[in-house]
Design an enzyme around this catalytic site. Sequence first.
Site, PDB file in Angstrom:
ATOM      1  N   ASP A  78       0.758  -1.292   0.013  1.00 50.64           N
ATOM      2  CA  ASP A  78      -0.054  -0.154   0.079  1.00 50.64           C
ATOM      3  C   ASP A  78       0.817   1.355  -0.087  1.00 50.64           C
ATOM      4  O   ASP A  78       0.458   2.188   0.727  1.00 50.64           O
ATOM      5  CB  ASP A  78      -1.118   0.176   1.069  1.00 50.64           C
ATOM      6  CG  ASP A  78      -1.898  -1.265   1.121  1.00 50.64           C
ATOM      7  OD1 ASP A  78      -1.824  -2.022   0.271  1.00 50.64           O
ATOM      8  OD2 ASP A  78      -2.686  -1.219   2.086  1.00 50.64           O
ATOM      9  N   HIS A 128     -10.756   1.224  -2.882  1.00 51.15           N
ATOM     10  CA  HIS A 128     -11.916   1.238  -2.229  1.00 51.15           C
ATOM     11  C   HIS A 128     -12.926   1.708  -3.240  1.00 51.15           C
ATOM     12  O   HIS A 128     -12.557   2.624  -4.217  1.00 51.15           O
ATOM     13  CB  HIS A 128     -12.054   2.027  -0.909  1.00 51.15           C
ATOM     14  CG  HIS A 128     -11.232   1.496   0.189  1.00 51.15           C
ATOM     15  ND1 HIS A 128     -11.500   0.128   0.742  1.00 51.15           N
ATOM     16  CD2 HIS A 128     -10.449   2.049   0.908  1.00 51.15           C
ATOM     17  CE1 HIS A 128     -10.613  -0.036   1.792  1.00 51.15           C
ATOM     18  NE2 HIS A 128      -9.913   1.089   1.866  1.00 51.15           N
ATOM     19  N   LYS A 151      -7.154  -5.077  -2.888  1.00 51.69           N
ATOM     20  CA  LYS A 151      -7.953  -5.267  -1.725  1.00 51.69           C
ATOM     21  C   LYS A 151      -8.610  -4.154  -1.366  1.00 51.69           C
ATOM     22  O   LYS A 151      -8.304  -3.145  -1.662  1.00 51.69           O
ATOM     23  CB  LYS A 151      -6.877  -5.774  -0.334  1.00 51.69           C
ATOM     24  CG  LYS A 151      -6.027  -4.778  -0.113  1.00 51.69           C
ATOM     25  CD  LYS A 151      -5.069  -5.215   1.361  1.00 51.69           C
ATOM     26  CE  LYS A 151      -4.081  -4.179   1.561  1.00 51.69           C
ATOM     27  NZ  LYS A 151      -4.822  -2.887   2.009  1.00 51.69           N
ATOM     28  N   CYS A 196      -2.361  -2.159   7.679  1.00 52.51           N
ATOM     29  CA  CYS A 196      -2.125  -3.197   6.884  1.00 52.51           C
ATOM     30  C   CYS A 196      -0.855  -3.801   6.751  1.00 52.51           C
ATOM     31  O   CYS A 196      -1.054  -5.097   6.318  1.00 52.51           O
ATOM     32  CB  CYS A 196      -2.371  -2.540   5.549  1.00 52.51           C
ATOM     33  SG  CYS A 196      -4.145  -1.973   5.254  1.00 52.51           S
TER      34      CYS A 196
HETATM   35  C1  VGL Z   1      -4.733   1.278   5.322  1.00 56.09           C
HETATM   36  C2  VGL Z   1      -6.173   2.506   7.028  1.00 56.09           C
HETATM   37  C3  VGL Z   1      -7.309   2.259   5.953  1.00 56.09           C
HETATM   38  C4  VGL Z   1      -3.407   0.797   5.317  1.00 56.09           C
HETATM   39  C5  VGL Z   1      -5.864   1.015   4.786  1.00 56.09           C
HETATM   40  O1  VGL Z   1      -2.804   0.452   4.129  1.00 56.09           O
HETATM   41  O2  VGL Z   1      -2.484   0.560   6.285  1.00 56.09           O
HETATM   42  N1  VGL Z   1      -5.144   2.137   6.589  1.00 56.09           N
HETATM   43  N2  VGL Z   1      -6.800   1.619   4.872  1.00 56.09           N
HETATM   44 ZN    ZN Z   2      -8.269   1.496   3.144  1.00 58.10          ZN
END
Ligand code: VGL
Ligand code: ZN
Length: 191
Positions: free
Chosen positions: A18, A62, A104, A143
Amino acid sequence: MTQESELFRSGDALLVVDVQNDFCPGGALPIEDGDAVVPILNRWITAAVKADIPLYISRDWHPANHISFEEQGGDWPPHCIQDSNGARFHPDLRVPDHAITVTKGVRFDKDQYSAFDQTGLAEQLRKDAVTRVIVGGLAEDVCVRATVLDARKAQFEVLLLSDATRPVSAEGGEKARKEMREAGARLERIE
Ligand code: VGL
Ligand code: ZN
């Protein structure tokens, strides 16, 4: 200085979690110094390409009005909305063409923090003869944490590159590191 390539062994995969604009300074859910992981991960990516180590790059992806957003009763401001600029990988992240993207956070009914959560990643890694995942990215207490814990549950060895990750909160990071260590992950800063 240890060369990243000396650290690789057969059965390794590099998993970058991410590293997207929204998690970096200026983004919708900015993590302090989130972009600091980019040059460090670029070194690892370059070394992985050279060593022929499989490379997986996950993204939070998302739908608009996702249940994880505050307006829908979730915990987070809207972030990483599919195809938005905020959902793109950081522009300086070196993403080779052959890197495999793990998407994801697309489910309407629940969030997916872990890159292993209903993505089929564990099965794919086993097919790739992977036994150890080398992990870095964002966020350490969200994550990355969930991904590392799931990797351990799926019986992969885990090396978390501790200088190549940053938490949403300092306390969260501390707690996550403890949990990941207790789950058997190796957390190390390698230079
Ligand atoms: C994440 C908060 C909400 C991440 C994803 O990738 O760590 N954090 N969605
Ligand atoms: Zn997220």
